[in-house]
Design a protein around this motif. Sequence first.
Motif, PDB file in Angstrom:
ATOM      1  N   TYR A  94     -14.184   6.820   2.847  1.00  0.00           N
ATOM      2  CA  TYR A  94     -14.006   6.214   1.525  1.00  0.00           C
ATOM      3  C   TYR A  94     -13.095   4.984   1.523  1.00  0.00           C
ATOM      4  O   TYR A  94     -12.782   4.459   0.465  1.00  0.00           O
ATOM      5  CB  TYR A  94     -13.474   7.255   0.540  1.00  0.00           C
ATOM      6  N   PHE A  95     -12.639   4.540   2.670  1.00  0.00           N
ATOM      7  CA  PHE A  95     -11.724   3.405   2.750  1.00  0.00           C
ATOM      8  C   PHE A  95     -10.486   3.640   1.885  1.00  0.00           C
ATOM      9  O   PHE A  95     -10.016   2.732   1.214  1.00  0.00           O
ATOM     10  CB  PHE A  95     -12.407   2.105   2.291  1.00  0.00           C
ATOM     11  N   SER A  96     -10.008   4.875   1.856  1.00  0.00           N
ATOM     12  CA  SER A  96      -8.831   5.148   1.021  1.00  0.00           C
ATOM     13  C   SER A  96      -7.596   5.141   1.910  1.00  0.00           C
ATOM     14  O   SER A  96      -7.676   5.458   3.094  1.00  0.00           O
ATOM     15  CB  SER A  96      -8.973   6.497   0.320  1.00  0.00           C
ATOM     16  N   LEU A 648     -17.062  -2.850  -4.769  1.00  0.00           N
ATOM     17  CA  LEU A 648     -15.740  -3.413  -4.500  1.00  0.00           C
ATOM     18  C   LEU A 648     -15.145  -3.860  -5.819  1.00  0.00           C
ATOM     19  O   LEU A 648     -15.771  -4.623  -6.556  1.00  0.00           O
ATOM     20  CB  LEU A 648     -15.846  -4.623  -3.560  1.00  0.00           C
ATOM     21  N   LEU A 649     -13.977  -3.353  -6.115  1.00  0.00           N
ATOM     22  CA  LEU A 649     -13.328  -3.721  -7.370  1.00  0.00           C
ATOM     23  C   LEU A 649     -12.109  -4.581  -7.063  1.00  0.00           C
ATOM     24  O   LEU A 649     -11.277  -4.221  -6.232  1.00  0.00           O
ATOM     25  CB  LEU A 649     -12.916  -2.454  -8.124  1.00  0.00           C
ATOM     26  N   LYS A 715     -16.136  -3.063   5.712  1.00  0.00           N
ATOM     27  CA  LYS A 715     -14.917  -2.974   6.517  1.00  0.00           C
ATOM     28  C   LYS A 715     -14.350  -4.362   6.766  1.00  0.00           C
ATOM     29  O   LYS A 715     -13.154  -4.597   6.568  1.00  0.00           O
ATOM     30  CB  LYS A 715     -15.250  -2.280   7.845  1.00  0.00           C
ATOM     31  N   LYS A 716     -15.219  -5.294   7.155  1.00  0.00           N
ATOM     32  CA  LYS A 716     -14.758  -6.659   7.425  1.00  0.00           C
ATOM     33  C   LYS A 716     -14.159  -7.282   6.166  1.00  0.00           C
ATOM     34  O   LYS A 716     -13.104  -7.902   6.196  1.00  0.00           O
ATOM     35  CB  LYS A 716     -15.940  -7.523   7.891  1.00  0.00           C
ATOM     36  N   THR A 717     -14.879  -7.098   5.048  1.00  0.00           N
ATOM     37  CA  THR A 717     -14.427  -7.676   3.790  1.00  0.00           C
ATOM     38  C   THR A 717     -13.092  -7.061   3.373  1.00  0.00           C
ATOM     39  O   THR A 717     -12.162  -7.766   2.970  1.00  0.00           O
ATOM     40  CB  THR A 717     -15.470  -7.407   2.690  1.00  0.00           C
ATOM     41  N   TYR A 718     -13.024  -5.758   3.491  1.00  0.00           N
ATOM     42  CA  TYR A 718     -11.825  -5.041   3.080  1.00  0.00           C
ATOM     43  C   TYR A 718     -10.627  -5.471   3.926  1.00  0.00           C
ATOM     44  O   TYR A 718      -9.565  -5.805   3.398  1.00  0.00           O
ATOM     45  CB  TYR A 718     -12.070  -3.543   3.215  1.00  0.00           C
ATOM     46  N   ASP A 719     -10.811  -5.486   5.241  1.00  0.00           N
ATOM     47  CA  ASP A 719      -9.713  -5.883   6.125  1.00  0.00           C
ATOM     48  C   ASP A 719      -9.243  -7.298   5.814  1.00  0.00           C
ATOM     49  O   ASP A 719      -8.047  -7.568   5.778  1.00  0.00           O
ATOM     50  CB  ASP A 719     -10.143  -5.789   7.601  1.00  0.00           C
ATOM     51  N   CYS A 721      -9.439  -8.839   2.935  1.00  0.00           N
ATOM     52  CA  CYS A 721      -8.729  -8.847   1.655  1.00  0.00           C
ATOM     53  C   CYS A 721      -7.332  -8.259   1.810  1.00  0.00           C
ATOM     54  O   CYS A 721      -6.367  -8.784   1.266  1.00  0.00           O
ATOM     55  CB  CYS A 721      -9.500  -8.061   0.596  1.00  0.00           C
ATOM     56  N   VAL A 722      -7.255  -7.134   2.534  1.00  0.00           N
ATOM     57  CA  VAL A 722      -5.954  -6.495   2.723  1.00  0.00           C
ATOM     58  C   VAL A 722      -4.985  -7.484   3.373  1.00  0.00           C
ATOM     59  O   VAL A 722      -3.841  -7.612   2.973  1.00  0.00           O
ATOM     60  CB  VAL A 722      -6.099  -5.217   3.574  1.00  0.00           C
ATOM     61  N   LYS A 723      -5.499  -8.203   4.360  1.00  0.00           N
ATOM     62  CA  LYS A 723      -4.635  -9.146   5.071  1.00  0.00           C
ATOM     63  C   LYS A 723      -4.231 -10.296   4.149  1.00  0.00           C
ATOM     64  O   LYS A 723      -3.070 -10.668   4.082  1.00  0.00           O
ATOM     65  CB  LYS A 723      -5.377  -9.692   6.304  1.00  0.00           C
ATOM     66  N   SER A 724      -5.187 -10.821   3.408  1.00  0.00           N
ATOM     67  CA  SER A 724      -4.870 -11.995   2.599  1.00  0.00           C
ATOM     68  C   SER A 724      -4.036 -11.624   1.375  1.00  0.00           C
ATOM     69  O   SER A 724      -3.282 -12.443   0.870  1.00  0.00           O
ATOM     70  CB  SER A 724      -6.137 -12.738   2.200  1.00  0.00           C
ATOM     71  N   VAL A 725      -4.182 -10.393   0.923  1.00  0.00           N
ATOM     72  CA  VAL A 725      -3.372  -9.970  -0.221  1.00  0.00           C
ATOM     73  C   VAL A 725      -1.951  -9.717   0.245  1.00  0.00           C
ATOM     74  O   VAL A 725      -0.980 -10.043  -0.440  1.00  0.00           O
ATOM     75  CB  VAL A 725      -3.952  -8.685  -0.860  1.00  0.00           C
TER      76      VAL A 725
END
Length: 743
Positions: A94-96, A648-649, A715-719, A721-725
């Motif tokens: 769940y990418f949690s 994706l929210l 996964k790529k998108t999430y990673d 975003c996490v990095k840029s945020v």
Amino acid sequence: MQVSRVAEVIVETGGISMQKSLHYKIPEEMQSDNLVGSRVLIPLGNRQASGFVVGLAEDTSVDRKLKSIIKLLDQEPVLTKEQLRIARWISGYYFSSPQRTLQAIAHPVLNKTRSCREKHYYVNFSIEELNRVTREIRRAPKQVAVLNTTARSPGLTKKQLSEKACVSYTVIDTLISKGYLYFKEVMSDVNSTSYISPVKPELTGEQAKVVKNINFYLQKNVHKVFLLHGVTGSGKTEVYLRCIDCALQLKKSAIVLVPEISLTPQMIRCFKERLGNRVALLHSRMSKGERYEEWNRISQGHADVILGTRSAIFSPVNNLGIIVIDEEHEFTYKQGESPRYHARAVALYRAYVNSAAVVLGSATPSLESYCRAKDKGPYTLLKMDNRVDNIALPFVKVVDMRKEFSSGNKAIFGSELFNAVNKRLEDNEQVILFLNRRGFNTFVVCRECGMVLKCPNCDISLTYHHQGDLRCHYCNYSQMAPSLCPGCRSKYIGYFGTGTQKVEKEAKDLFPQARIIRMDADTTGRKGAHYRILKDFEERKADILIGTQMVAKGLNFSGVTLVGIISADTGLYIPDFRSAERTFQLITQVAGRSGRAKSGGEVIVQTFNPEHYAVTAAAAGDYEGFFKEEMNVRKEMQYPPYSRMIRLLFFGKDENKVNSLAEAAFKILQGYINEDKGIIAVGPSPAPLTRVRGNYRLHIVLWSKDEEILRDAVKKTYDYCVKSVGTGKNAGISVDVDPYSMI
Ligand code: ADP
Ligand code: ZN
Ligand code: ZN
């Protein structure tokens, strides 16, 4: 080379950027065998933090300056090895964030309260004196009720007593001060009043066949998933109980999940009477202390049948043999916040790990489950087509509200429903009026021809946004709200939405002689109010019950002979690809409420879409027919179960930052779309609820036949975003795998 043992720790307070575990040295004096699953205090930068030990590792790099754990925070581990394994699976799937997931699983232990003492009430006289005593206080009927209840069921808690006798706490306090009652303080035990009744009904032919089939595999210790498709009243609960019996005989344990709404006192009583103290209850209406006690009874092996709602799937049972999910199609099994897990998916994983059986029960199975059970699917389909009592399913009549409308009746009640209610009132029978409303009703419908405006790309209902703008919340298509219906040129196209209060008001005007009660979020806010309303209705203190989803299931009222669905198609306008499925399920469930009485029941369904297959199939009790039609629609659009979906929210206080984060995310996804990898991605679009608590919200909806590629893209998108945020608070991302709400 020196090898030292180190602990892998997930920091509890870590934000989105702290996804990975950190290594800490285990001090020599610390026992490492009890460490995994415990919480520890650790140094982090220049502060101290708490964290979960999720594993041990061997550290070979002697010169690395690892810091040491400061101390253990719990005497016993708060998580079992199996729970850690489930947590790992959930965060992966769940990418949690691991910390949120671990906290959700260990919730009852982390939130334990110290005092679990509670008071149990008893009468201060012998049962022979009951009549004399009640005569003494006969002018106070509420007090008499309390004494009668206490004398018959000694040892109730104040809460139980007040619910059972239908009185407030002050009545009980008065009786204490008068000396009629006394209490004993004991450690809280949710099981205080149970007794075991060995009587089991003889199974019907259908039940016996199903039980035999499931138990055959249960005895073989193989992981197997059954979908029990049984009409309402076919006796699914009895099937569950017999399979649980079988598991218990094999010295295995059981988890039974029910939606919050069907965990009624009747259901609990049923389990307690049959299985006694080995049943542990877990649901949100229990106090933290009660939940902790139950959790302890489970982990110590004193309870091996767990009956509860969604999060009970995490309970620390050993040797799991069977998991039952009643009403498996219910949306409440999906958690709306992180970790956004679906209890059914966790159950399937947990059962797989334990070689246990899963029984998914429903009268209206989810499309996902049914298509896995049909033909030679991986699940085994079991059917029960008849009600236990052989009473026919109620007669369902569909009323075309367009005709009512054009004949000049613009009221909520069509003439058919009006006449039917009147007749029941005359005959002294009861009526339930049901309104399907999920708090989101800014849709546009034509009341002349029933047309609902939908997105030309996505087949999703358009939502009224602002200043006359209609928008698709999947792909962001927008158009002006038309002033004339594109279907029939009628000017009666516009918002449509009715609240329970409006229905209540109109009902009071139309049926002044009737006693009416309303059950919705407003009237059930206070604790116990829900229970009291239903009890009043059961005791015939009212003629008409008006309600939302809450009245739709889990209840049996012998006095009810008419159920009216005020507006069946409200669900059809929800901007969600499951809107037809929800509508079908709700009509079927509501119809199942009626006709449990011997006199036979009737259901009247008011709709502006009488030809819609969700309505006609539900009215005909034709699950297969609905399934076929709906699968065609899903196939056309490649919606689940023909694909997997991920949402994706993006959210945050700073609208610009949120926008640019979503745009950047979409660019990454674009790579996948352009390369024709079979991913469909729409957005970024404003979420239907554009602003929540000052947070601006955008979403991207993705779906694909190829789960691997889809997950890889996310996964790529999430990673990214996490990095840029980073640790910034201006914008954030959350992932919803297999989403159930697009709001
Ligand atoms: P479902 O969950 O399938 O809608 P229930 O489990 O609520 O149905 O059962 C409906 C009713 O039938 C209940 O009152 C239950 O006690 C009763 N029942 C179930 N099985 C039997 C049986 N074999 N014999 C008699 N009554 C039964
Ligand atoms: Zn029209
Ligand atoms: Zn669209």
